[in-house]
Enzyme design. Structure first.
Site, PDB file in Angstrom:
ATOM      1  N   HIS A  81       8.850  -1.070   5.260  1.00 33.88           N
ATOM      2  CA  HIS A  81      10.356  -1.428   5.657  1.00 33.88           C
ATOM      3  C   HIS A  81      10.854  -0.240   6.844  1.00 33.88           C
ATOM      4  O   HIS A  81      10.808   0.271   7.617  1.00 33.88           O
ATOM      5  CB  HIS A  81      12.077  -1.638   4.138  1.00 33.88           C
ATOM      6  N   GLU A 107       5.975  -6.951   3.627  1.00 30.86           N
ATOM      7  CA  GLU A 107       7.998  -7.008   2.896  1.00 30.86           C
ATOM      8  C   GLU A 107       7.570  -7.940   3.212  1.00 30.86           C
ATOM      9  O   GLU A 107       8.430  -7.978   2.129  1.00 30.86           O
ATOM     10  CB  GLU A 107       8.398  -6.009   4.862  1.00 30.86           C
ATOM     11  N   ASN A 131     -18.363  11.390  -8.890  1.00 33.30           N
ATOM     12  CA  ASN A 131     -19.693  12.180 -10.099  1.00 33.30           C
ATOM     13  C   ASN A 131     -18.882  11.885 -11.109  1.00 33.30           C
ATOM     14  O   ASN A 131     -19.721  11.303 -11.819  1.00 33.30           O
ATOM     15  CB  ASN A 131     -19.694  13.447  -8.853  1.00 33.30           C
TER      16      ASN A 131
END
Length: 704
Positions: A46, A68, A439
């Site tokens: 928000h 939202e 990796n």
């Protein structure tokens, strides 16, 4: 104030909120029933929406608005989190990060988010992820519209709705969905508005009336509406318009409006706080000379202050706290550091002169100056230091996504995130760490089936840790995977001409593992787009070395591997122990010294050709500093008794023999310049109070 003065504030705040969103989404994925986490995520989204709209970044604002809507349903128990929703929200966060980075690069923060917006709208409608995700027990009556357009109401519109309810009029939230095959959507919408205006008044529409008239909407639009007719009549009238697929109507009462009012106030407070913070920062920047005298708690936070990722949104009363930090250009900090370094050299010289002159008033003045400069030094030392947490925080999300794409289960365990590094190193170390962690997840940790066959838990572990040792910071990435196949690495190196077969036979395990960092070297059976042992590891090594650090590898085949990165703190000032070797003086960083003692010659033993000594019921190696540095006028093997420094590197200890201790002192760390690079066992030099130059010994290089 110009908009570009707000931009840096927006970028910093947006990055903080995105980091918070990522961290809390990961927490929510582990605890999907915890509504308190959803509340924190909703508030971050928000606030980010309000900031983006204020700055004019519409794509950012629209995407966070749709997020939202989904989160609002979850926090009100109208929707249950599931894998589809998590994946959609994580994709949204990636898109938001991309748009913020575009703004950082000078762009307009625009991106094509239509697919993501439609996906979120489908989740809100219940079209994606299964309708079972909605909680029927708590669903509003009459299949209430779920589009959260309430945040679009301004204070004036809210007050009109409140007065209408108080006067006994009916207030509705209406969502109208046009049929998919409708050719003239704008015409049908116009006809709906005609029906509405005959029976009442439209207070707010989403999208706007202008956009609807110009056909700038998808299949649905929604309105807040005041009417004198009841819900059934209203629904019948709207449904009478042709090519309307569905009409959703929800009655709005006083309690609903009170909640909308509170939401609007929170949004206004966030906007006001951002503007107020911007003004205070600008004022503080204009008064920079006075700001330099702030207490340590304020000045140190200028560069390093970060919000707690899971902290709830600030209350209105906390708005004033925004003025307690300022952002300072890093070049100013460099100049301040250099000036203070020179001041420290003069202070040491004054202390030496005062001890020679022996005047009480001079001694007292110099001692007071020393105390004040020590306090100032503590501030200066901390100004550029940033916890590695700011880099480490991005990795849990990355490991989660990698493990999911590789169909593996991986836990990332982070320790030592509070360890501090110089800001310039922090900015550069992120990419090498990303590559090493990818990796480890890709080629280190085995698949679930392979781990089960090896008798390991199906969830692999990657440990990321940081710790101080001397004037260095060590960062280690350790996995409990299959380790590195020494023979395969050596065979590949020989085939590619990296080493000759004869030279390869003489290499130790550690030297063979370092062949992984040769340019273009890879042992992967197939190259993936995630990583490959050696693909790009030469770039990792080059980047770390350019920062004045080094990387080493250890591995146990079948049990896992550890990549260790040693980085300089790059501090200008350190506490050190000055020691003497004949006519020469050397400095040891105090942070790496465990103990000092005097030892006799007969206490030193020979073990497998190496000199050792018993220390605290353990055997540690003995190192002759005079021998290593080829001291011209001192030999410790000719002395019956000598002084000893016990130094630490991680959990390893060593005893260093020296002739005598001079004193403990604050020293200014100076580099040796581009002509004296890679001198063994030496990390820099310092200028002493009497003008002499002393080399600074690197204790980490003394311990293997």
């Amino acid at each position: 104030m110009e908009m570009n003065q707000y931009l840096s504030i927006f970028i910093d705040e947006a990055n903080d909120h995105l980091q918070s969103l990522n961290e809390n989404m990961l927490r929510l994925e582990q605890e999907p029933e915890d509504i308190s986490i959803v509340q924190v995520i909703f508030r971050s989204a928000h606030t980010l929406k309000g900031m983006s709209a204020t700055m004019g970044f519409e794509d950012l604002a629209s995407l966070t608005h749709e997020m939202e809507n989904v989160l609002d349903l979850v926090r009100n128990n109208q929707l249950k989190m599931n894998e589809v929703i998590f994946d959609a929200l994580f994709k949204c966060l990636d898109s938001l990060e991309g748009m913020v980075q575009d703004v950082v690069g000078g762009g307009d923060g625009k991106a094509d988010v239509s697919d993501l917006v439609e996906q979120l709208k489908a989740i809100v409608r219940g079209d994606v992820g299964g309708s079972s995700g909605k909680s029927s027990a708590s669903s509003p009556p009459n299949d209430a519209p779920l589009v959260a357009t309430e945040m679009l109401l301004d204070q004036y519109q809210l007050s009109i709705l409140e007065q209408s309810v108080d006067n006994g009029l009916r207030v509705f939230h209406i969502e109208v969905i046009v049929r998919e095959d409708c050719v003239l959507k704008a015409v049908r919408a116009y006809m709906v508005f005609e029906v509405l205006e005959r029976n009442g008044e439209v207070i707010k529409s989403h999208p706007s009336v202008q956009d609807i008239e110009q056909d700038k909407f998808e299949r649905s639009f929604s309105v807040y509406y005041i009417s004198h007719i009841d819900e059934d009549q209203l629904k019948k009238s709207i449904s009478g318009v042709s090519e309307i697929e569905e009409v959703k109507i929800m009655a709005v009462d006083r309690s609903s409006l009170a909640e909308l009012d509170q939401s609007k106030q929170r949004e206004n407070e966030a906007t006001v706080q951002a503007i107020q913070s911007a003004r205070e920062i600008a004022a503080a920047a204009a008064a920079a000379p006075q700001a330099a005298a702030q207490p340590a708690s304020q000045a140190a936070s200028a560069e390093t202050a970060k919000k707690a990722p899971a902290a709830p949104a600030k209350a209105a009363g906390a708005a004033a706290a925004g003025g307690r930090t300022i952002r300072v250009d890093i070049e100013r900090l460099d100049k301040l550091m250099n000036l203070f370094s020179e001041l420290l050299i003069d202070r040491v010289r004054l202390e030496q002169l005062a001890s020679e002159v022996r005047r009480n008033d001079l001694t007292e003045t110099v001692e007071h100056m020393a105390r004040v400069s020590s306090d100032l030094q503590n501030i200066v030392l901390k100004l550029r230091m940033v916890p590695v947490e700011s880099v480490f925080n991005r990795f849990p999300r990355m490991v989660r996504d990698l493990a999911k794409s590789l169909d593996k289960k991986v836990d990332l365990v982070i320790t030592g995130a509070e360890t501090e590094l110089d800001r310039t190193v922090i900015d550069e170390i992120g990419d090498p760490l990303v590559h090493l962690i990818r990796n480890s997840v890709d080629h280190g940790v085995e698949s679930i089936a392979d781990r089960a066959a090896a008798g390991k838990p199906e969830t692999g572990t990657v440990q990321l840790r940081a710790f101080h040792s001397g004037n260095h910071v060590f960062i280690e990435i350790e996995d409990d995977g299959k380790g590195i196949n020494r023979d395969k690495v050596l065979d590949t190196a020989v085939k590619r001409g990296v080493v000759t077969p004869e030279a390869g036979k003489k290499l130790t395990d550690e030297e063979v593992y370092m062949l992984l960092f040769a340019p273009g070297f890879s042992t992967a059976d197939k190259i993936s787009d995630i990583s490959g042992r050696g693909v790009g590891l030469d770039v990792v090594k080059s980047k770390i070395e350019s920062l004045g650090g080094q990387v080493t590898v250890t591995s146990a085949f079948g049990h896992g591997s550890t990549f260790s990165i040693q980085l300089p703190l790059t501090l200008s000032i350190i506490s050190a122990m000055l020691v003497k070797l004949g006519s020469e003086k050397y400095a040891f960083p105090l942070s790496s010294i465990v103990e000092t003692a005097a030892i006799r010659r007969e206490q030193i033993r020979e073990l497998h050709g190496n000199r050792v000594i018993e220390f605290r019921k353990s055997i540690i190696p003995v190192v002759s500093l005079a021998e290593l540095l080829e001291c011209p006028d001192y030999r410790d093997d000719e002395e019956a008794e000598t002084e000893m420094l016990v130094v630490r590197k991680g959990d390893k200890l060593a005893a260093v023999l020296v002739e005598d201790f001079i004193s403990q002192s604050e020293i200014v760390l100076k580099t040796l310049g581009k002509y004296l690079t890679n001198i063994p066992f030496v990390s820099g030099a310092t200028i002493l109070g009497d003008g002499q130059v002393a080399l600074i010994v690197d204790p980490n290089s003394l311990i293997k």
